[in-house]
Design an enzyme around this catalytic site. Structure first.
Site, PDB file in Angstrom:
ATOM      1  N   SER A 172       0.860  -1.183   0.000  1.00 19.05           N
ATOM      2  CA  SER A 172       0.000   0.000   0.000  1.00 19.05           C
ATOM      3  C   SER A 172       0.898   1.236   0.000  1.00 19.05           C
ATOM      4  CB  SER A 172      -0.944  -0.050   1.200  1.00 19.05           C
ATOM      5  OG  SER A 172      -1.816   1.054   1.164  1.00 19.05           O
ATOM      6  N   TYR A 186      -4.996   7.771  -6.462  1.00 20.82           N
ATOM      7  CA  TYR A 186      -3.985   6.872  -5.887  1.00 20.82           C
ATOM      8  C   TYR A 186      -4.418   6.419  -4.491  1.00 20.82           C
ATOM      9  CZ  TYR A 186       0.627   5.299  -4.262  1.00 20.82           C
ATOM     10  OH  TYR A 186       1.671   4.559  -3.758  1.00 20.82           O
ATOM     11  N   LYS A 190      -5.238   2.628  -3.059  1.00 27.23           N
ATOM     12  CA  LYS A 190      -4.472   2.038  -1.962  1.00 27.23           C
ATOM     13  C   LYS A 190      -5.352   1.790  -0.721  1.00 27.23           C
ATOM     14  CE  LYS A 190      -0.393   1.754  -3.938  1.00 27.23           C
ATOM     15  NZ  LYS A 190       0.296   0.475  -4.147  1.00 27.23           N
TER      16      LYS A 190
HETATM   17  N1  LIG Z   1       8.168   5.213  -4.205  1.00 29.37           N
HETATM   18  C1  LIG Z   1       7.317   5.696  -3.324  1.00 29.37           C
HETATM   19  O1  LIG Z   1       7.458   6.855  -2.876  1.00 29.37           O
HETATM   20  C2  LIG Z   1       6.207   4.826  -2.787  1.00 29.37           C
HETATM   21  C3  LIG Z   1       5.599   5.212  -1.577  1.00 29.37           C
HETATM   22  C4  LIG Z   1       4.583   4.431  -1.078  1.00 29.37           C
HETATM   23  C5  LIG Z   1       4.171   3.297  -1.734  1.00 29.37           C
HETATM   24  N2  LIG Z   1       4.765   2.938  -2.899  1.00 29.37           N
HETATM   25  C6  LIG Z   1       4.283   1.739  -3.581  1.00 29.37           C
HETATM   26  O2  LIG Z   1       5.359   0.831  -3.716  1.00 29.37           O
HETATM   27  C7  LIG Z   1       5.195   0.063  -4.909  1.00 29.37           C
HETATM   28  C8  LIG Z   1       6.453   0.136  -5.742  1.00 29.37           C
HETATM   29  O3  LIG Z   1       6.695   1.490  -6.075  1.00 29.37           O
HETATM   30  P1  LIG Z   1       8.096   1.985  -6.666  1.00 29.37           P
HETATM   31  O4  LIG Z   1       8.258   3.387  -6.228  1.00 29.37           O
HETATM   32  O5  LIG Z   1       9.137   0.993  -6.381  1.00 29.37           O
HETATM   33  O6  LIG Z   1       7.705   2.029  -8.219  1.00 29.37           O
HETATM   34  P2  LIG Z   1       8.603   1.852  -9.551  1.00 29.37           P
HETATM   35  O7  LIG Z   1      10.027   2.146  -9.291  1.00 29.37           O
HETATM   36  O8  LIG Z   1       7.891   2.647 -10.591  1.00 29.37           O
HETATM   37  O9  LIG Z   1       8.401   0.302  -9.868  1.00 29.37           O
HETATM   38  C9  LIG Z   1       7.118  -0.180 -10.208  1.00 29.37           C
HETATM   39  C10 LIG Z   1       7.223  -1.636 -10.616  1.00 29.37           C
HETATM   40  O10 LIG Z   1       5.912  -2.101 -10.943  1.00 29.37           O
HETATM   41  C11 LIG Z   1       5.932  -2.624 -12.286  1.00 29.37           C
HETATM   42  N3  LIG Z   1       4.625  -2.389 -12.905  1.00 29.37           N
HETATM   43  C12 LIG Z   1       4.024  -1.197 -13.143  1.00 29.37           C
HETATM   44  N4  LIG Z   1       2.854  -1.384 -13.766  1.00 29.37           N
HETATM   45  C13 LIG Z   1       2.713  -2.720 -13.921  1.00 29.37           C
HETATM   46  C14 LIG Z   1       1.710  -3.537 -14.507  1.00 29.37           C
HETATM   47  N5  LIG Z   1       0.609  -3.013 -15.067  1.00 29.37           N
HETATM   48  N6  LIG Z   1       1.882  -4.888 -14.504  1.00 29.37           N
HETATM   49  C15 LIG Z   1       2.986  -5.432 -13.951  1.00 29.37           C
HETATM   50  N7  LIG Z   1       3.966  -4.715 -13.379  1.00 29.37           N
HETATM   51  C16 LIG Z   1       3.830  -3.376 -13.364  1.00 29.37           C
HETATM   52  C17 LIG Z   1       7.073  -1.875 -12.982  1.00 29.37           C
HETATM   53  O11 LIG Z   1       7.609  -2.552 -14.098  1.00 29.37           O
HETATM   54  P3  LIG Z   1       7.059  -2.297 -15.607  1.00 29.37           P
HETATM   55  O12 LIG Z   1       6.895  -0.808 -15.751  1.00 29.37           O
HETATM   56  O13 LIG Z   1       8.098  -2.889 -16.515  1.00 29.37           O
HETATM   57  O14 LIG Z   1       5.772  -3.003 -15.682  1.00 29.37           O
HETATM   58  C18 LIG Z   1       8.092  -1.852 -11.844  1.00 29.37           C
HETATM   59  O15 LIG Z   1       8.742  -3.082 -11.742  1.00 29.37           O
HETATM   60  C19 LIG Z   1       3.951   0.624  -5.602  1.00 29.37           C
HETATM   61  O16 LIG Z   1       2.833  -0.156  -5.276  1.00 29.37           O
HETATM   62  C20 LIG Z   1       3.800   2.007  -5.003  1.00 29.37           C
HETATM   63  O17 LIG Z   1       2.462   2.440  -5.025  1.00 29.37           O
HETATM   64  C21 LIG Z   1       5.788   3.682  -3.446  1.00 29.37           C
END
Ligand SMILES: NC(=O)c1ccc[n+]([C@@H]2O[C@H](COP(=O)([O-])OP(=O)(O)OC[C@H]3O[C@@H](n4cnc5c(N)ncnc54)[C@H](OP(=O)(O)O)[C@@H]3O)[C@@H](O)[C@H]2O)c1
Length: 325
Positions: A172, A186, A190
């Site tokens: 989340s 978003y 979540k």
């Molecule tokens: N970074 C933050 O500040 C933050 C904070 C709170 C929560 N989160 C949560 O943590 C998780 C990871 O975030 P992150 O920041 O690490 O993001 P990220 O760097 O953009 O990585 C996202 C990953 O999800 C994959 N993905 C995206 N759309 C997809 C789809 N339709 N089907 C399959 N794979 C998919 C992407 O690969 P492809 O594009 O190749 O598909 C990538 O491997 C997310 O759920 C995000 O909401 C992030």
């Protein structure tokens, strides 16, 4: 002196009694989920938090599978993990929005012990300006995609009782605990994961499957860097209070929480306050955390109200300034 001891006893006795009651009633019961030599399947494992999770799981001796859309990014992630840990990683190119594609990947990957549904997309913008296509995109990938993954993996996971406790973890966000300006779509996607997780835990507990919800703050990842380019200034001002964590630190906290089968997995001190403030009707395995929730609940609500006051003051000031210019 005797009066003081009596007063202390009067104060401590109810607390000790509360501790004892919570020790008996917290549910589901505490459990540890081993990860060494077990199959960990991570969606969105080619980038950011998912990649750090895959690396951490491989370091701890798990067999790791990762799923994402881009095959190139998956290959890159596989090579990176293999080079730094010596562990082979299975990769699956699929879009979580495509149920048939994820079912095929899950079937090829083999029985899963820990499913970490981590994929996510986030575009911050005021709802009035954001197109419905982008709203749908976030709900589809973050929420419906998570349903697809769980539906695809659950039947085989349920059959694995002889393999010991298993886990379904949902990634989340702190924006899934509290609504934040610019995150209407978003946050909705979540917050939805929380309902999914709370209900699912009741449905799978008898199969020794344990649900965790991870609530990271802003985390330094490629996705976050991309999102920052379009973030409304007010979103930045409000979210700034939490500061950005490193993906590796979030992954370590997340995996520790998943291994201890915590329902709510927090990543920093603010996360602790948020988990107490939003405990509501969520399951709690730790009687220590339950104690904190009961005793500190009122005080944390006061802190939450102070945050709301500061956010609404920022919004008011920003809007007044915008009107002037
Ligand atoms: N970074 C933050 O500040 C933050 C904070 C709170 C929560 N989160 C949560 O943590 C998780 C990871 O975030 P992150 O920041 O690490 O993001 P990220 O760097 O953009 O990585 C996202 C990953 O999800 C994959 N993905 C995206 N759309 C997809 C789809 N339709 N089907 C399959 N794979 C998919 C992407 O690969 P492809 O594009 O190749 O598909 C990538 O491997 C997310 O759920 C995000 O909401 C992030």
């Amino acid at each position: 002196m005797a009066d003081l001891s009596f007063l202390a006893l009067l104060l401590l006795l109810p607390l000790a009694l509360l501790f004892l009651i919570l020790y008996v009633i917290v549910r589901p019961c505490p459990v540890n989920i081993p990860i060494k030599n077990r199959h960990v399947f991570i969606t969105g494992g080619s980038s950011g938090i998912g990649l750090a999770l895959a690396h951490q799981a491989a370091t701890e001796g798990a067999r790791v599978s990762i799923l994402a859309r881009s095959l190139d990014k998956l290959e890159e992630a596989k090579n990176y993990i293999q080079l730094s840990t010596g562990i082979d990683v299975s990769i699956f190119a699929a879009d979580v929005r495509d149920y048939d594609a994820v079912s095929k990947a899950v079937e090829e990957a083999g029985p899963i012990d820990l499913l970490i549904v981590n994929q996510g997309v986030f575009v911050a913008e005021e709802l009035e300006k954001q197109g419905l296509d982008e709203v749908r995109f976030m709900v589809d990938v973050n929420l419906i995609g998570s349903f697809n993954m769980i539906k695809a993996a659950l039947p085989e996971m349920k059959k694995g009782e002889d393999r010991g406790p298993r886990s379904i973890a949902l990634m989340s966000s702190q924006a899934g605990q509290v609504g934040i300006y610019g995150y209407t779509a978003y946050s909705a996607s979540k917050f939805g994961l929380r309902g999914l997780g709370e209900a699912l835990q009741q449905e799978v507990i008898s199969h020794d499957i344990h649900v965790s919800l991870v609530f990271p703050p802003d985390t330094d990842t490629p996705g976050f860097a991309e999102e920052n380019k379009r973030r409304p200034p007010l979103t930045g001002i409000i979210a700034e209070s939490s500061g950005a964590m490193k993906a590796e630190d979030v992954a370590k906290r997340a995996l520790d929480g998943i291994k201890s089968a915590s329902f709510i997995v927090r990543c920093n001190f603010e996360g602790l306050l948020l988990s107490i403030a939003t405990a509501g009707m969520s399951p709690q395995r730790s009687f220590v955390m339950a104690f904190l929730e009961v005793v500190a609940g009122g005080l944390v609500r006061l802190v939450a109200l102070c945050f709301q006051w500061s956010w609404y003051t920022s919004i008011q000031k920003w809007q007044a300034q915008s009107k002037r210019t």
